[in-house]
Design a protein around this motif. Structure first.
Motif, mmCIF file in Angstrom:
data_model
loop_
_atom_site.group_PDB
_atom_site.id
_atom_site.type_symbol
_atom_site.label_atom_id
_atom_site.label_comp_id
_atom_site.label_asym_id
_atom_site.label_seq_id
_atom_site.Cartn_x
_atom_site.Cartn_y
_atom_site.Cartn_z
ATOM 1 N N MET A 9 0.835 -1.196 0.000
ATOM 2 C CA MET A 9 0.000 0.000 0.000
ATOM 3 C C MET A 9 0.876 1.254 0.000
ATOM 4 O O MET A 9 0.606 2.217 -0.713
ATOM 5 C CB MET A 9 -0.940 0.000 1.205
ATOM 6 C CG MET A 9 -2.012 -1.073 1.136
ATOM 7 S SD MET A 9 -2.997 -1.142 2.653
ATOM 8 C CE MET A 9 -4.212 0.117 2.279
ATOM 9 N N ARG A 10 1.933 1.221 0.801
ATOM 10 C CA ARG A 10 2.860 2.359 0.865
ATOM 11 C C ARG A 10 3.543 2.561 -0.491
ATOM 12 O O ARG A 10 3.711 3.697 -0.940
ATOM 13 C CB ARG A 10 3.895 2.108 1.969
ATOM 14 C CG ARG A 10 4.779 3.262 2.207
ATOM 15 C CD ARG A 10 4.055 4.357 3.006
ATOM 16 N NE ARG A 10 4.828 5.559 2.921
ATOM 17 C CZ ARG A 10 4.385 6.717 2.461
ATOM 18 N NH1 ARG A 10 3.148 6.867 2.097
ATOM 19 N NH2 ARG A 10 5.166 7.755 2.382
ATOM 20 N N GLU A 11 3.920 1.487 -1.148
ATOM 21 C CA GLU A 11 4.539 1.576 -2.473
ATOM 22 C C GLU A 11 3.590 2.236 -3.473
ATOM 23 O O GLU A 11 4.031 3.011 -4.333
ATOM 24 C CB GLU A 11 4.924 0.183 -2.976
ATOM 25 C CG GLU A 11 6.109 -0.422 -2.264
ATOM 26 C CD GLU A 11 6.331 -1.881 -2.623
ATOM 27 O OE1 GLU A 11 5.624 -2.412 -3.513
ATOM 28 O OE2 GLU A 11 7.213 -2.499 -2.007
ATOM 29 N N ARG A 12 2.316 1.940 -3.369
ATOM 30 C CA ARG A 12 1.332 2.534 -4.284
ATOM 31 C C ARG A 12 1.185 4.045 -4.034
ATOM 32 O O ARG A 12 1.005 4.817 -4.975
ATOM 33 C CB ARG A 12 -0.013 1.832 -4.148
ATOM 34 C CG ARG A 12 0.044 0.402 -4.700
ATOM 35 C CD ARG A 12 -1.255 -0.339 -4.566
ATOM 36 N NE ARG A 12 -2.270 0.286 -5.415
ATOM 37 C CZ ARG A 12 -3.567 0.158 -5.217
ATOM 38 N NH1 ARG A 12 -4.022 -0.547 -4.201
ATOM 39 N NH2 ARG A 12 -4.423 0.731 -6.024
ATOM 40 N N ILE A 13 1.284 4.459 -2.774
ATOM 41 C CA ILE A 13 1.254 5.888 -2.445
ATOM 42 C C ILE A 13 2.449 6.590 -3.076
ATOM 43 O O ILE A 13 2.317 7.642 -3.710
ATOM 44 C CB ILE A 13 1.219 6.109 -0.915
ATOM 45 C CG1 ILE A 13 -0.097 5.620 -0.325
ATOM 46 C CG2 ILE A 13 1.460 7.578 -0.578
ATOM 47 C CD1 ILE A 13 -0.107 5.555 1.187
ATOM 48 N N VAL A 14 3.629 6.011 -2.911
ATOM 49 C CA VAL A 14 4.855 6.588 -3.474
ATOM 50 C C VAL A 14 4.759 6.649 -5.000
ATOM 51 O O VAL A 14 5.135 7.654 -5.618
ATOM 52 C CB VAL A 14 6.101 5.784 -3.013
ATOM 53 C CG1 VAL A 14 7.333 6.179 -3.802
ATOM 54 C CG2 VAL A 14 6.317 5.978 -1.516
ATOM 55 N N ALA A 15 4.240 5.604 -5.611
ATOM 56 C CA ALA A 15 4.095 5.590 -7.073
ATOM 57 C C ALA A 15 3.144 6.704 -7.534
ATOM 58 O O ALA A 15 3.409 7.365 -8.552
ATOM 59 C CB ALA A 15 3.598 4.226 -7.542
ATOM 60 N N ALA A 16 2.078 6.930 -6.799
ATOM 61 C CA ALA A 16 1.139 8.006 -7.140
ATOM 62 C C ALA A 16 1.815 9.369 -7.001
ATOM 63 O O ALA A 16 1.637 10.253 -7.852
ATOM 64 C CB ALA A 16 -0.109 7.935 -6.260
ATOM 65 N N GLU A 17 2.595 9.552 -5.930
ATOM 66 C CA GLU A 17 3.348 10.798 -5.764
ATOM 67 C C GLU A 17 4.319 10.999 -6.914
ATOM 68 O O GLU A 17 4.439 12.101 -7.457
ATOM 69 C CB GLU A 17 4.141 10.786 -4.454
ATOM 70 C CG GLU A 17 3.338 11.022 -3.229
ATOM 71 C CD GLU A 17 4.177 10.945 -1.955
ATOM 72 O OE1 GLU A 17 5.398 10.619 -2.027
ATOM 73 O OE2 GLU A 17 3.619 11.207 -0.891
ATOM 74 N N ASP A 18 5.027 9.942 -7.285
ATOM 75 C CA ASP A 18 6.001 10.035 -8.376
ATOM 76 C C ASP A 18 5.326 10.431 -9.681
ATOM 77 O O ASP A 18 5.849 11.262 -10.434
ATOM 78 C CB ASP A 18 6.755 8.716 -8.545
ATOM 79 C CG ASP A 18 7.776 8.469 -7.443
ATOM 80 O OD1 ASP A 18 8.124 9.416 -6.700
ATOM 81 O OD2 ASP A 18 8.235 7.305 -7.326
ATOM 82 N N ARG A 19 4.157 9.857 -9.960
ATOM 83 C CA ARG A 19 3.427 10.219 -11.181
ATOM 84 C C ARG A 19 2.989 11.683 -11.129
ATOM 85 O O ARG A 19 3.078 12.409 -12.118
ATOM 86 C CB ARG A 19 2.216 9.301 -11.385
ATOM 87 C CG ARG A 19 2.582 7.894 -11.826
ATOM 88 C CD ARG A 19 1.375 7.084 -12.280
ATOM 89 N NE ARG A 19 0.276 7.036 -11.331
ATOM 90 C CZ ARG A 19 0.187 6.188 -10.310
ATOM 91 N NH1 ARG A 19 1.151 5.295 -10.089
ATOM 92 N NH2 ARG A 19 -0.854 6.210 -9.497
ATOM 93 N N PHE A 20 2.514 12.118 -9.964
ATOM 94 C CA PHE A 20 2.096 13.510 -9.809
ATOM 95 C C PHE A 20 3.269 14.454 -10.062
ATOM 96 O O PHE A 20 3.152 15.391 -10.867
ATOM 97 C CB PHE A 20 1.516 13.761 -8.409
ATOM 98 C CG PHE A 20 1.257 15.224 -8.153
ATOM 99 C CD1 PHE A 20 0.082 15.808 -8.589
ATOM 100 C CD2 PHE A 20 2.192 15.991 -7.495
ATOM 101 C CE1 PHE A 20 -0.156 17.162 -8.385
ATOM 102 C CE2 PHE A 20 1.967 17.351 -7.281
ATOM 103 C CZ PHE A 20 0.795 17.932 -7.724
ATOM 104 N N TYR A 21 4.386 14.232 -9.373
ATOM 105 C CA TYR A 21 5.518 15.143 -9.518
ATOM 106 C C TYR A 21 6.126 15.097 -10.917
ATOM 107 O O TYR A 21 6.579 16.122 -11.432
ATOM 108 C CB TYR A 21 6.585 14.876 -8.461
ATOM 109 C CG TYR A 21 6.179 15.364 -7.087
ATOM 110 C CD1 TYR A 21 5.737 16.674 -6.890
ATOM 111 C CD2 TYR A 21 6.231 14.522 -5.983
ATOM 112 C CE1 TYR A 21 5.353 17.122 -5.637
ATOM 113 C CE2 TYR A 21 5.854 14.970 -4.729
ATOM 114 C CZ TYR A 21 5.416 16.269 -4.559
ATOM 115 O OH TYR A 21 5.042 16.718 -3.325
#
Length: 132
Positions: A9-21
């Motif tokens: 779940m934490r990895e998915r949060i980081v992936a979403a942040e990476d896509r946003f940035y």
């Protein structure tokens, strides 16, 4: 099993942040306002944590460190760089306004923010459930 689920779940949060940035940095015209994330161990620990910094702050930290090193080395003019904290306080309002405007003008960025928020809410709920 539950620990693996939380880490995923934490990895998915980081992936979403990476896509946003990544999209934000592409749309943003001022490179000083680009945001880059790294995993760093704060001074005094070996435990790494994710840190996302705006470019102007990262650059100010580098210049300040070089200035202090020059001062300690006896170089004329060393120690004259502004504090990164002061620079951040001066420039943060304009950076926030720029980010807000770019997000408002780009529905894809807003969707990514909402996706990240939903993922984090589920993560927090799962942690609360696990660590009652």
């Amino acid at each position: 099993v539950e620990g693996a689920r939380l880490s995923r779940m934490r990895e998915r949060i980081v992936a979403a942040e990476d896509r946003f940035y990544a999209l934000y940095n592409e749309l943003n015209k001022n490179d000083d306002y680009d945001v880059h994330c790294t995993n760093e161990a704060p001074l005094g620990t070996r435990f790494k944590k994710r840190i996302c910094r705006v470019e102007f702050y990262s650059r100010a930290k580098q210049e300040y460190g070089a200035s202090i090193a020059a001062m300690l080395g006896g170089v004329a003019g060393g120690g004259s760089a502004k504090s990164p904290t002061l620079i951040a306080l001066e420039r943060e309002p304009e950076y926030r306004a720029t980010m807000r405007q770019i997000v408002q003008e780009n529905p894809a960025l807003l969707r990514l923010l909402k996706e990240r928020d939903a993922l984090e809410r589920r993560y927090i709920a799962a942690r609360k459930q696990r660590f009652k």
